[in-house]
Scaffold this motif. Structure first.
Motif, PDB file in Angstrom:
ATOM      1  N   HIS A 248       0.839  -1.196   0.000  1.00  0.00           N
ATOM      2  CA  HIS A 248       0.000   0.000   0.000  1.00  0.00           C
ATOM      3  C   HIS A 248       0.877   1.249   0.000  1.00  0.00           C
ATOM      4  O   HIS A 248       2.073   1.196   0.293  1.00  0.00           O
ATOM      5  N   VAL A 249       0.271   2.365  -0.384  1.00  0.00           N
ATOM      6  CA  VAL A 249       1.005   3.622  -0.410  1.00  0.00           C
ATOM      7  C   VAL A 249       1.418   4.017   1.021  1.00  0.00           C
ATOM      8  O   VAL A 249       0.677   3.780   1.982  1.00  0.00           O
ATOM      9  N   ASP A 250       2.615   4.589   1.135  1.00  0.00           N
ATOM     10  CA  ASP A 250       3.137   5.107   2.398  1.00  0.00           C
ATOM     11  C   ASP A 250       3.355   4.005   3.431  1.00  0.00           C
ATOM     12  O   ASP A 250       3.165   4.205   4.628  1.00  0.00           O
TER      13      ASP A 250
ATOM     14  N   PRO B  70      -6.160  -1.621   1.297  1.00  0.00           N
ATOM     15  CA  PRO B  70      -6.715  -1.959  -0.040  1.00  0.00           C
ATOM     16  C   PRO B  70      -5.678  -2.350  -1.075  1.00  0.00           C
ATOM     17  O   PRO B  70      -5.818  -3.380  -1.742  1.00  0.00           O
ATOM     18  N   GLN B  71      -4.613  -1.562  -1.226  1.00  0.00           N
ATOM     19  CA  GLN B  71      -3.601  -1.907  -2.233  1.00  0.00           C
ATOM     20  C   GLN B  71      -2.748  -3.102  -1.803  1.00  0.00           C
ATOM     21  O   GLN B  71      -2.182  -3.787  -2.649  1.00  0.00           O
ATOM     22  N   THR B  72      -2.695  -3.358  -0.491  1.00  0.00           N
ATOM     23  CA  THR B  72      -2.049  -4.593  -0.033  1.00  0.00           C
ATOM     24  C   THR B  72      -2.846  -5.799  -0.522  1.00  0.00           C
ATOM     25  O   THR B  72      -2.276  -6.778  -1.018  1.00  0.00           O
ATOM     26  N   MET B  73      -4.155  -5.708  -0.401  1.00  0.00           N
ATOM     27  CA  MET B  73      -5.018  -6.803  -0.864  1.00  0.00           C
ATOM     28  C   MET B  73      -4.901  -6.976  -2.378  1.00  0.00           C
ATOM     29  O   MET B  73      -4.862  -8.113  -2.890  1.00  0.00           O
ATOM     30  N   GLU B  74      -4.833  -5.873  -3.095  1.00  0.00           N
ATOM     31  CA  GLU B  74      -4.675  -5.950  -4.555  1.00  0.00           C
ATOM     32  C   GLU B  74      -3.347  -6.626  -4.920  1.00  0.00           C
ATOM     33  O   GLU B  74      -3.299  -7.471  -5.829  1.00  0.00           O
ATOM     34  N   SER B  75      -2.276  -6.281  -4.210  1.00  0.00           N
ATOM     35  CA  SER B  75      -0.970  -6.890  -4.470  1.00  0.00           C
ATOM     36  C   SER B  75      -0.990  -8.381  -4.168  1.00  0.00           C
ATOM     37  O   SER B  75      -0.408  -9.194  -4.906  1.00  0.00           O
ATOM     38  N   ILE B  76      -1.675  -8.767  -3.097  1.00  0.00           N
ATOM     39  CA  ILE B  76      -1.771 -10.192  -2.757  1.00  0.00           C
ATOM     40  C   ILE B  76      -2.498 -10.950  -3.861  1.00  0.00           C
ATOM     41  O   ILE B  76      -2.100 -12.062  -4.250  1.00  0.00           O
ATOM     42  N   ASN B  77      -3.556 -10.352  -4.400  1.00  0.00           N
ATOM     43  CA  ASN B  77      -4.294 -11.014  -5.484  1.00  0.00           C
ATOM     44  C   ASN B  77      -3.433 -11.164  -6.736  1.00  0.00           C
ATOM     45  O   ASN B  77      -3.520 -12.183  -7.432  1.00  0.00           O
ATOM     46  N   LEU B  78      -2.605 -10.164  -7.033  1.00  0.00           N
ATOM     47  CA  LEU B  78      -1.705 -10.266  -8.188  1.00  0.00           C
ATOM     48  C   LEU B  78      -0.698 -11.396  -8.001  1.00  0.00           C
ATOM     49  O   LEU B  78      -0.435 -12.178  -8.921  1.00  0.00           O
ATOM     50  N   LEU B  79      -0.125 -11.487  -6.804  1.00  0.00           N
ATOM     51  CA  LEU B  79       0.848 -12.552  -6.532  1.00  0.00           C
ATOM     52  C   LEU B  79       0.177 -13.928  -6.521  1.00  0.00           C
ATOM     53  O   LEU B  79       0.741 -14.915  -7.009  1.00  0.00           O
TER      54      LEU B  79
END
Length: 333
Positions: A144-146, A240-249
């Motif tokens: 996620h950002v920051d 939210p972006q952590t969850m998005e990154s997990i889905n990509l991986l």
């Protein structure tokens, strides 16, 4: 006798005159009676020539169909030019279509050739691979950002890239190659605790932006890497972006570890610069340890909710199936 004769004559004369008058009247009466009878016959007789005349008049008055007037030369010239222009447009469109088809065909041929070259390089690499001659693995940093992704790299590289970004937010993909000498220097304090064998020439790290607007860049970065580091803020957990990154991986079956960053933000934390985590954690107060364990438990529960088993790296006995959580600090090391 003479008188009688005269009277008889007179008498004879009177009725004769009367008779004549009566006969005239009768004739006059008969005439008007006959006339109306004869008139329709006459009219009928007269109607026929009238109808014929009317037909002749109608036929004479009927206008003949106008013959198509020959177009003037100017109009014919314009029509010819318009026809020629249409033909030219059609020919141009056909040429454009043929050119587009040719361009598409050339592009497809180039793609096919490049694909064949990649496949050939891959086959050659597999044929000549050796256990002692490996390429540098590609590692992607996501989160996620920051959460401190770029700041962690700055700590290892001894650079200050993060402050040079607009608003302190990474807005492009960055790549850094860490040679094996640098990795050995950074992990020198762990050699006593762990048996480490270095078999790769180095590590190529790809830094991706964490803002929600850069989904495409995160997708590209995650598609290139062999392994990944997922940076999670221990103070906020999965975002939210952590969850998005997990889905990509997860979609690409990419193995990853989790960097629990910003442990120095916990109240009462006593940092030891560049020291291993176990040494630093041993010097913390009890309430600091309790807070750390509580936040780690929340993070593990969050990973369990999305279908991942997670554990702190020094407690993880099955690193292939269980995600390792590694506490870090981009400020104190």
């Amino acid at each position: 006798e003479s008188w009688e004769d005269e009277s008889d004559d007179e008498d004879n004369d009177v009725p004769d005159a009367w008779d004549q008058e009566e006969e005239e009247e009768e004739e006059e009466e008969e005439k008007p009676k006959e006339e109306p009878k004869k008139e329709p016959k006459k009219e009928l007789k007269q109607e026929e020539p009238k109808r014929e005349r009317e037909k002749e008049i109608e036929s004479s008055t009927k206008k003949p169909k106008p013959k198509p007037k020959p177009k003037p030369k100017s109009m014919t010239a314009d029509s010819e030019t318009s026809d020629s222009e249409e033909e030219e447009d059609e020919s141009d469109s056909e040429e454009d279509e043929s050119e587009d088809e040719e361009v598409d065909r050339v592009a497809e041929e180039r793609k096919r050739q490049s694909r064949m070259k990649r496949e050939q390089r891959w086959k050659d690499a597999l044929a000549h691979r050796e256990a002692d001659n490996l390429r540098a693995p590609i590692c992607c940093i996501l989160g996620h950002v920051d959460t401190g992704k770029t700041k962690l790299l700055d700590k290892i590289r001894r650079t200050n890239v993060q402050e040079g970004e607009a608003g302190g937010i990474t807005q492009q993909i960055g790549a850094t190659f860490f040679p094996m000498e640098t990795i050995k220097l950074q992990t020198s304090k762990l050699e006593d605790a762990y048996d480490i064998n270095y078999k790769v020439p180095g590590l190529l790290v790809i830094d991706t932006p964490g803002h929600e607007s850069f989904t495409n860049l995160r997708s590209r970065g995650s598609g290139l890497c062999d392994i990944a580091i997922l940076v999670v803020d221990i103070m906020h957990g999965i975002e939210p972006q952590t969850m998005e990154s997990i889905n990509l991986l997860k979609m690409r079956d990419t193995p990853f570890v989790v960097a629990l960053n910003k442990i120095d933000r916990m109240y009462g934390w006593k940092p030891l610069p560049n020291a291993p985590f176990m040494e630093t954690f041993a010097q913390q107060e009890d309430y600091v340890r309790y807070e750390f364990e509580n936040r780690v438990a929340r993070t593990i529960a969050s990973f369990n909710e999305i279908g991942f088993n997670a554990e702190l790296y020094f407690k993880n006995s099955d690193k292939r199936r269980v995600v390792s959580l590694i506490p870090t600090s981009a400020i104190t090391g």
